[in-house]
Design an enzyme around this catalytic site. Structure first.
Site, PDB file in Angstrom:
ATOM      1  N   GLU A 162       5.509  72.004  21.198  1.00 19.48           N
ATOM      2  CA  GLU A 162       5.619  70.681  20.566  1.00 19.48           C
ATOM      3  C   GLU A 162       7.102  70.348  20.396  1.00 19.48           C
ATOM      4  O   GLU A 162       7.962  71.245  20.409  1.00 19.48           O
ATOM      5  CB  GLU A 162       4.903  70.728  19.196  1.00 19.48           C
ATOM      6  N   HIS A 199       0.846  70.024  23.636  1.00 23.10           N
ATOM      7  CA  HIS A 199       1.003  69.304  22.358  1.00 23.10           C
ATOM      8  C   HIS A 199       1.209  67.805  22.571  1.00 23.10           C
ATOM      9  O   HIS A 199       1.599  67.367  23.664  1.00 23.10           O
ATOM     10  CB  HIS A 199       2.204  69.886  21.621  1.00 23.10           C
ATOM     11  N   ARG A 243      -1.934  77.097  18.216  1.00 26.89           N
ATOM     12  CA  ARG A 243      -2.933  76.023  18.312  1.00 26.89           C
ATOM     13  C   ARG A 243      -3.214  75.649  19.770  1.00 26.89           C
ATOM     14  O   ARG A 243      -4.339  75.292  20.115  1.00 26.89           O
ATOM     15  CB  ARG A 243      -2.520  74.806  17.470  1.00 26.89           C
ATOM     16  N   HIS A 271      -3.940  70.379  22.091  1.00 29.83           N
ATOM     17  CA  HIS A 271      -4.733  71.271  21.225  1.00 29.83           C
ATOM     18  C   HIS A 271      -5.661  70.461  20.307  1.00 29.83           C
ATOM     19  O   HIS A 271      -5.402  69.294  19.997  1.00 29.83           O
ATOM     20  CB  HIS A 271      -3.793  72.125  20.373  1.00 29.83           C
TER      21      HIS A 271
HETATM   22  O1  LIG Z   1       4.170  68.017  15.303  1.00 29.27           O
HETATM   23  C1  LIG Z   1       3.414  67.206  14.755  1.00 29.27           C
HETATM   24  O2  LIG Z   1       3.465  66.880  13.558  1.00 29.27           O
HETATM   25  C2  LIG Z   1       2.317  66.504  15.522  1.00 29.27           C
HETATM   26  O3  LIG Z   1       1.317  67.259  15.868  1.00 29.27           O
HETATM   27  C3  LIG Z   1       2.849  65.493  16.475  1.00 29.27           C
HETATM   28  O4  LIG Z   1       3.255  64.551  15.584  1.00 29.27           O
HETATM   29  P1  LIG Z   1       3.542  63.021  15.868  1.00 29.27           P
HETATM   30  O5  LIG Z   1       2.313  62.401  16.460  1.00 29.27           O
HETATM   31  O6  LIG Z   1       3.842  62.502  14.492  1.00 29.27           O
HETATM   32  O7  LIG Z   1       4.741  62.966  16.771  1.00 29.27           O
END
Ligand SMILES: O=C(O)[C@H](O)COP(=O)(O)O
Length: 249
Positions: free
Chosen positions: A88, A183, A61, A10
């Protein structure tokens, strides 16, 4: 015969720009993210890579990004399949907290273990906490003992792969050009599988927001070119660095 798979993280979200751990919290794209999703459409169009089916997570998102990317290349009408298995990574009790503050408080080693180790999950979230999705109706069909309260990347691989096998692979085998709009960490899990990346090496892989990553897959669904190809390699490199450096500002 080869298959066409496009992975798209996203565009930048409201919480990406605030440097907050997001996970399963359902925040929308910010203005920059909307622009990135529209630009993804232009990139797909310029290479004549027009999806014929799209798979997304249950988070707005990714859904919004998929819609804008498809609308921009006149593919807004294709079949859409959604699954929580593309969500995610669930960031447990870190959801809603500032990455720089967590790094400061717990130190670089613990911070990076939570962000990038393969098998160290962040602490569990309270089921009824402010940023918990445990009782969100969209997950009502997910058995309570499978609804995560935190996840490491290994957990994401374990819940994402069954969907890859049951829903995405059949579309690829049917000759579809498949777009997966998801994600940072659910796509890291998929790339780990596709490119056969070791548990240690996956720590160094970051996925930028909003830039299509194209994989041509052979008859065994293995990448013809390892790592695939970003449709805008320069922007992808800059985006990967920005993700790697999150928490440092
Ligand atoms: O969920 C989250 O905060 C991000 O979009 C992915 O986070 P990270 O790159 O810190 O794992």
């Amino acid at each position: 015969m080869t298959s066409k798979l496009i992975l798209l993280r996203h565009g930048e979200s409201e919480w990406n720009s605030k440097n907050l751990f997001t996970g399963w919290v359902d925040v929308d794209l910010n203005e920059k993210g909307v622009g990135e999703a529209k630009n993804a459409a232009a990139l797909l169009k310029s290479e004549d890579l027009l999806p014929t089916v799209v798979h997304t997570s249950l988070l707005r998102r990714a859904i919004h990004t998929a819609y804008l990317a498809l609308d921009g290349c006149d593919r807004h009408w294709i079949p859409v399949r959604r699954s929580w298995r593309l969500n995610e990574r669930h960031y447990g009790s870190l959801q809603g907290l500032n990455k720089a503050e967590i790094r400061e408080k717990y130190g670089e080693t613990q911070f990076m273990a939570w962000r990038r180790s393969y098998d160290v999950p962040p602490p569990e979230i309270e089921k009824d906490g402010e940023f918990s999705q445990f009782n969100d109706p969209r997950y009502a069909d997910v058995p309570a003992d499978e609804r995560p309260l935190h996840e490491c990347l290994k957990d994401v691989v374990a819940r994402m792969l069954p969907y890859w096998e049951s829903d995405i692979v059949p579309d690829l085998k049917d000759g579809h050009t498949v777009l997966v709009a998801a994600h940072g960490n659910s796509l890291r899990a998929l790339v780990k599988h596709l490119d056969d990346i070791s548990d240690d090496d996956i720590a160094g892989l970051n996925i930028p927001t909003g830039i299509p990553l194209y994989y041509e897959l052979d008859e065994n669904l293995k990448p013809v070119v390892k790592g695939g190809r970003y449709l805008d390699p320069e922007a992808a490199e800059a985006g990967q660095k920005a993700v790697a450096n999150q928490g440092k500002k």
